[in-house]
Motif scaffolding. Structure first.
Motif, mmCIF file in Angstrom:
data_model
loop_
_atom_site.group_PDB
_atom_site.id
_atom_site.type_symbol
_atom_site.label_atom_id
_atom_site.label_comp_id
_atom_site.label_asym_id
_atom_site.label_seq_id
_atom_site.Cartn_x
_atom_site.Cartn_y
_atom_site.Cartn_z
ATOM 1 N N ASN A 1 16.422 1.377 -3.601
ATOM 2 C CA ASN A 1 15.736 2.273 -2.735
ATOM 3 C C ASN A 1 14.393 2.215 -3.165
ATOM 4 O O ASN A 1 13.776 2.636 -4.217
ATOM 5 C CB ASN A 1 16.278 3.920 -2.845
ATOM 6 C CG ASN A 1 15.340 4.865 -1.739
ATOM 7 O OD1 ASN A 1 14.343 4.951 -1.817
ATOM 8 N ND2 ASN A 1 16.022 5.026 -0.675
ATOM 9 N N PHE A 2 13.469 1.697 -2.240
ATOM 10 C CA PHE A 2 11.961 1.359 -2.481
ATOM 11 C C PHE A 2 11.234 2.751 -2.923
ATOM 12 O O PHE A 2 10.562 2.812 -3.872
ATOM 13 C CB PHE A 2 11.569 0.956 -1.257
ATOM 14 C CG PHE A 2 9.888 0.701 -1.308
ATOM 15 C CD1 PHE A 2 9.351 -0.550 -2.093
ATOM 16 C CD2 PHE A 2 9.032 1.345 -0.644
ATOM 17 C CE1 PHE A 2 7.998 -0.807 -2.118
ATOM 18 C CE2 PHE A 2 7.625 1.068 -0.889
ATOM 19 C CZ PHE A 2 7.336 0.160 -1.500
ATOM 20 N N ILE B 1 -2.342 -0.916 -10.860
ATOM 21 C CA ILE B 1 -1.364 -0.898 -11.787
ATOM 22 C C ILE B 1 0.062 -0.883 -10.947
ATOM 23 O O ILE B 1 0.998 -1.618 -11.046
ATOM 24 C CB ILE B 1 -1.356 -0.048 -12.687
ATOM 25 C CG1 ILE B 1 -2.530 -0.276 -13.868
ATOM 26 C CG2 ILE B 1 0.080 -0.169 -13.512
ATOM 27 C CD1 ILE B 1 -2.599 1.062 -14.846
ATOM 28 N N ALA B 2 0.180 0.103 -9.928
ATOM 29 C CA ALA B 2 1.237 0.203 -9.127
ATOM 30 C C ALA B 2 1.619 -0.871 -8.351
ATOM 31 O O ALA B 2 2.715 -1.291 -8.186
ATOM 32 C CB ALA B 2 0.992 1.564 -8.479
ATOM 33 N N MET B 3 0.500 -1.567 -7.858
ATOM 34 C CA MET B 3 0.835 -2.660 -6.947
ATOM 35 C C MET B 3 1.193 -3.825 -7.928
ATOM 36 O O MET B 3 2.088 -4.540 -7.368
ATOM 37 C CB MET B 3 -0.638 -2.978 -6.260
ATOM 38 C CG MET B 3 -1.068 -2.121 -5.250
ATOM 39 S SD MET B 3 -2.561 -2.619 -4.482
ATOM 40 C CE MET B 3 -2.779 -1.674 -3.121
ATOM 41 N N GLY B 4 0.662 -3.981 -9.062
ATOM 42 C CA GLY B 4 1.475 -5.100 -10.042
ATOM 43 C C GLY B 4 2.747 -4.760 -10.475
ATOM 44 O O GLY B 4 3.585 -5.844 -10.564
ATOM 45 N N LEU C 1 0.949 -1.014 -0.053
ATOM 46 C CA LEU C 1 0.131 0.085 -0.117
ATOM 47 C C LEU C 1 0.996 1.403 0.045
ATOM 48 O O LEU C 1 0.374 2.365 -0.679
ATOM 49 C CB LEU C 1 -0.924 0.030 1.303
ATOM 50 C CG LEU C 1 -2.040 -1.035 1.222
ATOM 51 C CD1 LEU C 1 -2.848 -1.009 2.376
ATOM 52 C CD2 LEU C 1 -2.959 -0.819 -0.120
ATOM 53 N N ARG C 2 1.923 1.179 0.991
ATOM 54 C CA ARG C 2 2.820 2.320 0.589
ATOM 55 C C ARG C 2 3.441 2.833 -0.786
ATOM 56 O O ARG C 2 3.487 3.949 -1.084
ATOM 57 C CB ARG C 2 3.997 2.071 1.780
ATOM 58 C CG ARG C 2 4.855 3.391 2.101
ATOM 59 C CD ARG C 2 5.626 3.284 3.203
ATOM 60 N NE ARG C 2 6.518 2.057 3.199
ATOM 61 C CZ ARG C 2 7.764 2.047 2.933
ATOM 62 N NH1 ARG C 2 8.351 3.118 2.458
ATOM 63 N NH2 ARG C 2 8.466 0.989 3.113
ATOM 64 N N GLY C 3 3.897 1.558 -1.321
ATOM 65 C CA GLY C 3 4.236 1.797 -2.642
ATOM 66 C C GLY C 3 3.561 2.315 -3.479
ATOM 67 O O GLY C 3 3.571 3.203 -4.307
#
Length: 600
Positions: A153-154, A222-225, A95-97
């Motif tokens: 770096n995440f 899309i970001a989670m994927g 979720l943070r990403g």
């Protein structure tokens, strides 16, 4: 369908709009069910330290590849770490990403898209080019380079993903802004004196935010994927629990321990699915308007190189309510520029009522729009001099000219219903310009708006102020626009076909009202019309235009008694007798008058 049926339909539509997008979303099964699931996922991520049974990185060698049981509800991974704990903490990481990606794309894409769509010009072209370039760049290669440069770096990686999501937000924001900026109520807001920034936040954002919400739901999925894909490829810190890292480990042991791949895959698939369903439901509930021809100016009225007026001419201009010298208006076409107004010169004395008459395409509206800064984006106007209220604004900046609107110049447009924003009450649309252009408090602005409504003949101003545009008649809407135009006590009132959209009885009432207000406030009145009956009823002097030029001008009585031009005689005849007049008009100007005026 009867008038009553139409009114009921409007009432229901307005009630549906005011109920709010979120409320309608919650009433839809495709809204509240996936929203509840996603809210549970978010809650798990926020409360991860409380919900996880143990530290996600705690290693218990005895639990390596352990089957689900009392101590490890979902089993243990290859090193003995608790899968449930890592799955819960992985929710927070995922979720943070997604949040980093969405915020980056929103902050960069939406303001840029709105600005490009609203202002156009060079900024629009450059921003569009950058957006197209971002779509053509191979994103995975850039992400690999960024991962190497940032040492995995995440936050940097997910922000980079957000940059690649900017074109989606940019295109939606730009297209919605283009759609709404062509609405008549945007021009009405500009002429009332509201700044571009205020118009954007007041009118444009309301059209932009629904599709942006839809895009956000899709972008988050899309970001989670993308995040899971990067971590599946080994990009990122393996010690940070995440669904992607768990999927990588599960994939390696898929043949011997398939449960490790099942849990993170199910969590990721479920979350992306509910986001996609929410986005689809929002798209179903929101009616996204398609772009229409915009009416923004590209260049404001610019002064052509000339010698400033001197002596008596300058003295006369300084005492005129409006004076225009040698105005020319041209519009860009695929083959160059087409001039539609050719060297028009006119003046209006304080307290004088002047009518500009001509058929469609004569250039009368283009002349007025040049003064009001309402030319479309294809238009360009030049003049030797323009004086408004005794001030030479030929070389004034756009901001300085804009400051005259709502103060020195009032504007009454045609089609009253189209020039009122259906999303706001009448009171809001009258009070806001007064506060912004005259610095009045809300109470003072409301009192002046109420007084103006009474002055224009509306007997229940409190109800009108609370009403939405669809809840009043066309005649009342025209009176509301007149009230807004005179509320700032301008020295010049411009009325563009003020009676065209009204029936005969209401036309007479509106003309009588304009005559009374002009006499009461002592302001100059410029009426644009195609109807000589309106001219005869209210004007002191008339200017006849044809094909972008002034054919003749003079006092109304003289022009009706002895018109000098055949075209003027034909127009008068057309006003008196439609059939016979049309025949005479055809004999005077040919079987068809060529229309060169650009509809704004």
């Amino acid at each position: 369908m009867t008038t009553t049926d139409i009114r009921v339909a409007f009432d229901r539509a307005a009630q549906k709009r005011r109920s709010g997008l979120f409320r309608r979303f919650l009433r839809h099964p495709g809204g509240w069910i996936p929203l509840a699931i996603f809210a549970a996922v978010v809650l798990v991520g926020v409360l991860a330290p409380l919900l996880a049974p143990m530290d996600p990185n705690f290693v218990d060698l005895a639990a390596a590849k352990a089957a689900p049981g009392p101590e490890h509800l979902l089993g243990g991974d290859s090193t003995g770490r608790d899968i449930l704990s890592r799955l819960i903490y992985g929710t927070r990481t995922t979720l943070r990403g997604a949040l980093i990606t969405v915020v980056t794309a929103l902050v960069l894409g939406v303001p840029t898209g709105v600005a490009a769509g609203y202002f156009g010009g060079v900024f629009d072209r450059v921003a569009t080019w950058i957006s197209d370039a971002l779509q053509s760049i191979p994103g995975m290669i850039i992400l690999l380079v960024v991962a190497a440069g940032s040492r995995n770096n995440f936050e940097v990686l997910m922000a980079t993903v957000g940059v690649f999501m900017v074109p989606g937000y940019f295109r939606i924001s730009r297209s919605q802004t283009l759609a709404v900026r062509g609405e008549p109520y945007i021009d009405a807001a500009r002429v009332s004196g509201l700044s571009d920034a205020r118009i954007i936040f007041r009118h444009v954002i309301k059209a932009v935010y629904p599709p942006v919400i839809i895009q956000t739901a899709l972008t988050a999925g899309i970001a989670m994927g993308m995040q899971a894909g990067l971590q599946f490829l080994g990009i990122g810190d393996s010690n940070v629990p995440s669904w992607g890292a768990m999927m990588l480990e599960g994939f390696r042991l898929m043949l011997t321990y398939p449960l490790m791949l099942l849990w993170p895959s199910a969590a990721l698939g479920l979350t992306i699915a509910v986001l996609a369903i929410m986005g689809s439901t929002l798209a179903e509930l929101v009616q996204v308007r398609t772009p229409r021809a915009s009416r923004r100016k590209a260049d404001a009225v610019a002064a052509a190189p000339s010698t400033p007026a001197t002596g008596s001419a300058q003295h006369e201009a300084a005492h005129a309510a409006l004076r225009i010298d040698n105005l020319r208006v041209a519009h860009a076409t695929p083959n160059g520029e087409t001039e539609v107004v050719h060297g028009v010169t006119l003046d209006i004395a304080p307290g004088e009522v002047v009518g500009i008459v001509g058929e469609s395409g004569s250039g009368k509206s283009q002349t007025v729009f040049s003064v009001l800064d309402l030319l479309p984006s294809t238009g360009r106007a030049t003049a030797d001099a323009i004086w408004v209220g005794g001030k030479d604004v030929s070389r004034a900046t756009g901001k300085q000219r804009h400051a005259l609107l709502g103060r020195e110049i009032g504007y009454v447009p045609q089609e009253p219903m189209s020039n009122l924003d259906p999303s706001y009450t009448i009171g809001h649309q009258l009070i806001e310009p007064l506060r912004r252009t005259h610095g009045l408090s809300r109470a003072e602005a409301k009192e002046r708006a109420r007084a103006m409504l009474v002055r224009v003949g509306l007997t229940d101003p409190a109800r009108v102020l609370r009403s939405y545009p669809h809840q009043i008649s066309g005649g009342m809407a025209q009176r509301v626009l007149i009230a807004g135009a005179i509320a700032g006590k301008p020295s010049l009132l411009v009325a563009d076909e003020p009676t065209t959209a009204l029936d005969v009885t209401v036309q007479a009432e509106v003309l009588e009202l304009l005559r009374e207000l002009q006499a009461e406030y002592g302001m100059a009145l410029l009426i644009v019309t195609h109807n000589f009956g309106v001219v005869a009823d209210i004007c002191d002097r008339v200017i006849v235009m044809r094909d972008g030029e002034i054919v003749e001008a003079g006092p109304v009585d003289d022009l009706f008694a002895t018109p000098a031009a055949d075209y003027t005689r034909a127009l008068i005849s057309a006003s008196l007798d439609d059939v016979a007049g049309r025949a005479e008009l055809d004999r005077a100007v040919g079987p068809a008058v060529q229309t060169t005026e650009v509809t704004a």
